[in-house]
Write a protein that holds these residues in place. Structure first.
Motif, PDB file in Angstrom:
ATOM      1  N   ALA A  30      12.960  -1.966 -14.895  1.00  0.00           N
ATOM      2  CA  ALA A  30      12.435  -2.018 -16.262  1.00  0.00           C
ATOM      3  C   ALA A  30      12.466  -0.649 -16.951  1.00  0.00           C
ATOM      4  O   ALA A  30      12.089  -0.540 -18.116  1.00  0.00           O
ATOM      5  CB  ALA A  30      11.007  -2.558 -16.249  1.00  0.00           C
ATOM      6  N   GLY A  31      12.880   0.378 -16.231  1.00  0.00           N
ATOM      7  CA  GLY A  31      12.978   1.701 -16.815  1.00  0.00           C
ATOM      8  C   GLY A  31      11.663   2.443 -16.917  1.00  0.00           C
ATOM      9  O   GLY A  31      11.496   3.318 -17.772  1.00  0.00           O
ATOM     10  N   LEU A  32      10.715   2.106 -16.031  1.00  0.00           N
ATOM     11  CA  LEU A  32       9.399   2.745 -16.075  1.00  0.00           C
ATOM     12  C   LEU A  32       9.369   4.026 -15.245  1.00  0.00           C
ATOM     13  O   LEU A  32      10.106   4.177 -14.277  1.00  0.00           O
ATOM     14  CB  LEU A  32       8.330   1.781 -15.543  1.00  0.00           C
ATOM     15  CG  LEU A  32       8.157   0.459 -16.303  1.00  0.00           C
ATOM     16  CD1 LEU A  32       7.095  -0.401 -15.624  1.00  0.00           C
ATOM     17  CD2 LEU A  32       7.799   0.711 -17.758  1.00  0.00           C
ATOM     18  N   ALA A  33       8.473   4.914 -15.627  1.00  0.00           N
ATOM     19  CA  ALA A  33       8.264   6.141 -14.850  1.00  0.00           C
ATOM     20  C   ALA A  33       7.284   5.915 -13.719  1.00  0.00           C
ATOM     21  O   ALA A  33       7.311   6.622 -12.708  1.00  0.00           O
ATOM     22  CB  ALA A  33       7.747   7.253 -15.765  1.00  0.00           C
ATOM     23  N   ALA A  34       6.399   4.919 -13.888  1.00  0.00           N
ATOM     24  CA  ALA A  34       5.365   4.684 -12.882  1.00  0.00           C
ATOM     25  C   ALA A  34       4.895   3.242 -12.957  1.00  0.00           C
ATOM     26  O   ALA A  34       5.034   2.568 -13.982  1.00  0.00           O
ATOM     27  CB  ALA A  34       4.185   5.628 -13.087  1.00  0.00           C
ATOM     28  N   ILE A  58      10.364   6.631  -8.278  1.00  0.00           N
ATOM     29  CA  ILE A  58       9.397   6.195  -9.284  1.00  0.00           C
ATOM     30  C   ILE A  58       8.009   6.426  -8.707  1.00  0.00           C
ATOM     31  O   ILE A  58       7.820   6.366  -7.493  1.00  0.00           O
ATOM     32  CB  ILE A  58       9.636   4.713  -9.646  1.00  0.00           C
ATOM     33  CG1 ILE A  58       8.690   4.260 -10.767  1.00  0.00           C
ATOM     34  CG2 ILE A  58       9.499   3.812  -8.427  1.00  0.00           C
ATOM     35  CD1 ILE A  58       9.010   2.864 -11.289  1.00  0.00           C
ATOM     36  N   GLU A  59       7.041   6.690  -9.562  1.00  0.00           N
ATOM     37  CA  GLU A  59       5.687   6.949  -9.078  1.00  0.00           C
ATOM     38  C   GLU A  59       4.907   5.648  -8.918  1.00  0.00           C
ATOM     39  O   GLU A  59       4.965   4.769  -9.780  1.00  0.00           O
ATOM     40  CB  GLU A  59       4.923   7.855 -10.046  1.00  0.00           C
ATOM     41  CG  GLU A  59       3.494   8.160  -9.582  1.00  0.00           C
ATOM     42  CD  GLU A  59       2.712   9.032 -10.543  1.00  0.00           C
ATOM     43  OE1 GLU A  59       1.542   9.348 -10.230  1.00  0.00           O
ATOM     44  OE2 GLU A  59       3.262   9.398 -11.602  1.00  0.00           O
ATOM     45  N   VAL A  60       4.184   5.520  -7.810  1.00  0.00           N
ATOM     46  CA  VAL A  60       3.240   4.423  -7.619  1.00  0.00           C
ATOM     47  C   VAL A  60       1.832   4.987  -7.718  1.00  0.00           C
ATOM     48  O   VAL A  60       1.465   5.920  -6.992  1.00  0.00           O
ATOM     49  CB  VAL A  60       3.432   3.723  -6.264  1.00  0.00           C
ATOM     50  CG1 VAL A  60       2.220   2.852  -5.923  1.00  0.00           C
ATOM     51  CG2 VAL A  60       4.688   2.858  -6.289  1.00  0.00           C
ATOM     52  N   ILE A  61       1.052   4.435  -8.629  1.00  0.00           N
ATOM     53  CA  ILE A  61      -0.331   4.859  -8.825  1.00  0.00           C
ATOM     54  C   ILE A  61      -1.225   3.961  -7.973  1.00  0.00           C
ATOM     55  O   ILE A  61      -1.228   2.738  -8.146  1.00  0.00           O
ATOM     56  CB  ILE A  61      -0.723   4.740 -10.303  1.00  0.00           C
ATOM     57  CG1 ILE A  61       0.167   5.657 -11.151  1.00  0.00           C
ATOM     58  CG2 ILE A  61      -2.199   5.072 -10.511  1.00  0.00           C
ATOM     59  CD1 ILE A  61       0.186   5.306 -12.618  1.00  0.00           C
TER      60      ILE A  61
END
Length: 283
Positions: A30-34, A58-61
């Motif tokens: 989806a083109g997300l940063a996180a 990609i970052e996982v919070i």
């Protein structure tokens, strides 16, 4: 430049249908940063998601969605940057899941009283996720399998939702206690999908109590609600967040919405990170 994050997604660790790694893959596509992993009352899906994220860049919070009851209905509070590897924090979540199990028992009993041939054993047998964290969507799936209803939405409207014939809500922690639990653990506390509650006075009360943010961008918040919650967040210096509340697939359709369709800017993520870091530094 990649600038957004989906801050509300579920996996098989609770009532989602996707493995944690699949949520991460979808976020990347989806083109997300996180992406935040915010399963109900558990952090069991976070380690696998973070491992997958290392390979995909990609970052996982690390997050959670804590179940509570206020004004006689479910109120959910999202926690971000929670200490998912801390045993003491994990232990505090056990009682929340035990209450969820108690609720499942009461729901099944009520459905049986209504003449529906459903059993707790069959509902739990359908669940293959981590630590058997069963919720109402799993009961809804069993109702579909039994031919009682045709869809998840019908199951909640007729039986499982707050106006449903089988709705029950055993004693749980209050929203204030949920906020305190998250903040005491060193996380940032955000009110999930406030538009679902039809109780804006409660939203105001929880803002005054000490929320760090409000989930403004959510598929169940209508435009007027989003505008109102944005105003309140700005007035009180709260973080404006957003998330799809993705639970995987119900048939061919994503539930609640497709991952990545409701998001927050990375500026919001950084604010949440700073809040949580400040709390951890004080411990």
């Amino acid at each position: 430049m990649i600038t957004h994050a989906d801050l509300h997604t579920h996996t098989k660790a609770s009532d989602g249908t996707c493995d944690p790694a699949e949520n991460v893959r979808l976020a990347k596509e989806a083109g997300l940063a996180a992406v935040a992993i915010t399963d109900h009352d558990t952090v069991a899906g976070v380690p696998a998601a973070r491992k997958a994220a290392e390979e995909l860049g990609i970052e996982v919070i690390p997050g959670i969605e804590v179940s509570s009851v206020g004004r006689g209905q479910d109120i959910h509070v999202l926690g971000y940057f929670v200490p998912y590897e801390d045993e003491a924090f994990q232990e505090r979540l056990v009682s929340l899941r035990e209450t969820r199990h108690e609720r499942n028992q009461l729901l099944i009993a009520r459905l049986q009283e209504l003449g529906i041939p459903i059993t707790l054993e069959n509902v739990y047998r359908r669940k293959q996720g981590t630590d058997k964290n069963i919720g109402r969507p799993h009961i809804a799936e069993e109702l579909i399998e039994l031919g009682v209803v045709a869809s998840i939405d019908e199951a909640f409207a007729k039986y499982l939702g707050k106006e449903g014939a089988a709705y029950v809500n055993p004693p749980r922690i209050t929203p204030q206690q949920a906020i305190t639990l998250i903040k005491d653990a060193g996380g940032a506390a955000v009110l999930a999908h406030p538009g679902l509650y039809d109780a804006d006075d409660l939203v105001v009360e929880l803002i005054a109590f000490g929320l760090d943010g409000i989930e403004v961008h959510h598929p169940d918040n209508d435009p007027d609600q989003r505008a109102r919650y944005t105003t309140w967040a700005n007035e009180h210096g709260l973080v404006i967040t957003g998330g799809s509340d993705f639970h995987g697939w119900r048939g061919e359709e994503p539930f609640h919405a497709m991952l990545g369709t409701h998001t927050a800017p990375m500026e919001a993520v950084e604010k949440l990170r700073e809040i949580a870091a400040g709390r951890k530094a004080q411990k």
